[in-house]
Design a protein around this motif. Structure first.
Motif, PDB file in Angstrom:
ATOM      1  N   HIS A  90      -0.928 -64.217 -30.695  1.00  0.00           N
ATOM      2  CA  HIS A  90      -1.756 -63.129 -30.180  1.00  0.00           C
ATOM      3  C   HIS A  90      -2.510 -63.583 -28.941  1.00  0.00           C
ATOM      4  N   GLU A 195      -3.742 -54.183 -32.001  1.00  0.00           N
ATOM      5  CA  GLU A 195      -2.574 -53.354 -32.333  1.00  0.00           C
ATOM      6  C   GLU A 195      -1.443 -53.604 -31.341  1.00  0.00           C
ATOM      7  N   GLU A 196      -1.811 -53.584 -30.074  1.00  0.00           N
ATOM      8  CA  GLU A 196      -0.806 -53.803 -29.020  1.00  0.00           C
ATOM      9  C   GLU A 196      -0.187 -55.198 -29.142  1.00  0.00           C
ATOM     10  N   CYS A 198       0.017 -57.019 -31.830  1.00  0.00           N
ATOM     11  CA  CYS A 198       0.856 -57.104 -33.034  1.00  0.00           C
ATOM     12  C   CYS A 198       2.206 -56.440 -32.802  1.00  0.00           C
ATOM     13  N   THR A 199       2.213 -55.401 -32.003  1.00  0.00           N
ATOM     14  CA  THR A 199       3.475 -54.719 -31.700  1.00  0.00           C
ATOM     15  C   THR A 199       4.414 -55.669 -30.963  1.00  0.00           C
ATOM     16  N   ARG A 200       3.827 -56.496 -30.122  1.00  0.00           N
ATOM     17  CA  ARG A 200       4.651 -57.432 -29.343  1.00  0.00           C
ATOM     18  C   ARG A 200       5.071 -58.651 -30.161  1.00  0.00           C
ATOM     19  N   GLN A 201       4.428 -58.821 -31.310  1.00  0.00           N
ATOM     20  CA  GLN A 201       4.627 -60.064 -32.051  1.00  0.00           C
ATOM     21  C   GLN A 201       6.012 -60.159 -32.684  1.00  0.00           C
ATOM     22  N   GLN A 202       6.583 -61.336 -32.604  1.00  0.00           N
ATOM     23  CA  GLN A 202       7.874 -61.593 -33.244  1.00  0.00           C
ATOM     24  C   GLN A 202       7.790 -62.900 -34.001  1.00  0.00           C
ATOM     25  N   SER A 223      -0.981 -55.590 -39.628  1.00  0.00           N
ATOM     26  CA  SER A 223      -1.803 -55.339 -38.467  1.00  0.00           C
ATOM     27  C   SER A 223      -2.332 -53.920 -38.344  1.00  0.00           C
ATOM     28  N   ASP A 224      -1.463 -52.946 -38.481  1.00  0.00           N
ATOM     29  CA  ASP A 224      -1.859 -51.598 -38.125  1.00  0.00           C
ATOM     30  C   ASP A 224      -3.010 -51.098 -38.968  1.00  0.00           C
TER      31      ASP A 224
END
Ligand SMILES: Nc1nc2c(ncn2[C@@H]2O[C@H](COP(=O)(O)OP(=O)(O)OP(=O)(O)O)[C@@H](O)[C@H]2O)c(=O)[nH]1
Ligand SMILES: [Mg+2]
Length: 346
Positions: A90, A195-196, A198-202, A223-224
């Motif tokens: 993050h 949130e943003e 976490c969306t990018r997280q892999q 996350s959400d």
């Protein structure tokens, strides 16, 4: 008594359940002090016990965050595997040895490459300017100037803070508070766009050694739900500035009032989204602080040289290095990020 205990237990449980999980990678050249710094964090903060086989992973609790920190080796071989962790992080802690002037160019190249990586760009980064106890250590504002940090963070839209520290001093004296401030800033910056991020997280790439523990794997982030439930406090938002990653410039802000007289003090420099300033005001990020925060102007020769100040955080009196005296580095200061990258063999 029983009721009191029950209430304490349920509060503790709620705190644990609502903690945000955050992954941070700690990187920087070998010998910069990452592992010692992590030791300071470990001594200061409670840790989450787990059966984790990854020796480089530590999980700590700070405020409402459960922070998993990967301490990655900074030698050449270690650097090769850094990119495997980028997508999972993050945010980043980049540790540098402020006294190692010979390797500053190497830091610049690596940082330029790092921040322009699409898995990293836009993620908050905390630069720990370590080894400030050493006589020849560069001040944060000189590091900002040398690394062309303003341009770098603007190009890559990463919030950034440069925090001076001495991991060794903190370890010995158990005087940790200032060292934790940087980490707090990073967590607040991450929390603001959790949130943003976490969306990018892999998850970590499969080429890495596997662990029996799920700690540190991308699958564990709830996350959400946390993001929508918790939000970020107003105070934190003011501290960070508005954090949507629009194409507005990030500006370094020097904290503390007396900077007008002593702009080259050993204090942190924070880059945040700049807000339009009213006439006669300094550039700051919230109305209340505009008159006391200074907009740091790299290369402003009208500023007085850095005197040693008695209330310096660190022990030894020293004549600070000034960028002005680095004639040999002029070309590097002038070169653009693309040029730096072109010269990079890393
Ligand atoms: N003077 C001084 N020495 C420090 C400080 N922090 C770390 N060191 C020393 O720097 C050396 C390297 O520290 P490490 O924490 O092992 O460095 P590292 O970044 O983890 O290095 P790698 O794991 O090889 O990438 C050790 O000898 C530390 O004692 C500091 O704040 N001041
Ligand atoms: Mg280490």
């Amino acid at each position: 008594m029983f009721r009191l205990l029950t209430s304490c237990w349920s509060r503790l449980k709620t705190t644990q359940e609502t903690r945000r999980s955050v992954t941070i990678i700690m990187i920087g050249l070998d010998n910069s002090g990452k592992t010692v710094l992590l030791e300071v964090f470990q001594r200061l903060l409670p840790s989450r016990m787990g059966h984790c086989l990854k020796s480089e992973l530590t999980t700590l609790l700070l405020d409402e965050y459960e922070v998993s920190i990967y301490d990655l080796n900074g030698d050449k071989k270690g650097r090769e595997i850094w990119p495997n962790y980028y997508a999972q992080a993050h945010g980043l802690v980049f540790v540098l040895d402020s006294s190692d002037l010979e390797r500053m160019q190497e830091v610049k190249i690596i940082l330029t490459r790092l921040l322009s990586d699409k898995r990293v760009a836009g993620k908050p980064i905390l630069l720990m300017a370590n080894k400030q106890d050493k006589k020849n250590a560069l001040l944060p504002c000189d590091i900002v100037e040398y690394l062309l940090l303003e341009r770098l963070v603007n190009e890559n839209k990463s919030l950034c803070r440069v925090e001076p520290c001495s991991a060794i001093n903190n370890l010995q004296r158990r005087n940790h508070q200032s060292i934790i401030e940087g980490l707090r800033w990073l967590l607040a910056a991450i929390g603001d766009k959790h949130e943003e991020l976490c969306t990018r997280q892999q998850p970590l790439t499969s080429s890495l050694p596997t662990s029996k523990s799920t700690r540190g794997s991308g699958a564990r982030w709830p996350s959400d739900s946390f993001t929508t439930r918790m939000g970020t406090s107003k105070a934190k938002r003011q501290h960070l500035g508005p954090c949507s990653m629009e194409a507005r410039p990030l500006k370094p802000i020097l904290h503390k009032e007396e900077l007008r007289l002593r702009p080259k003090k050993n204090i942190s420099v924070t880059f945040a989204l700049d807000e339009p300033t009213k006439e006669g005001e300094c550039s700051g990020r919230n109305g209340a602080r505009n008159t006391t925060e200074l907009y740091y102007k790299p290369g402003d020769d009208s500023q007085p040289p850095a005197p040693y100040v008695a209330d310096n955080h660190f022990e030894e009196p020293r004549a600070k290095s000034r960028m002005d005296s680095w004639d040999a580095e002029e070309i590097l200061l002038e070169s653009s990020c693309e040029e730096v990258l072109k010269s990079c063999e890393y």
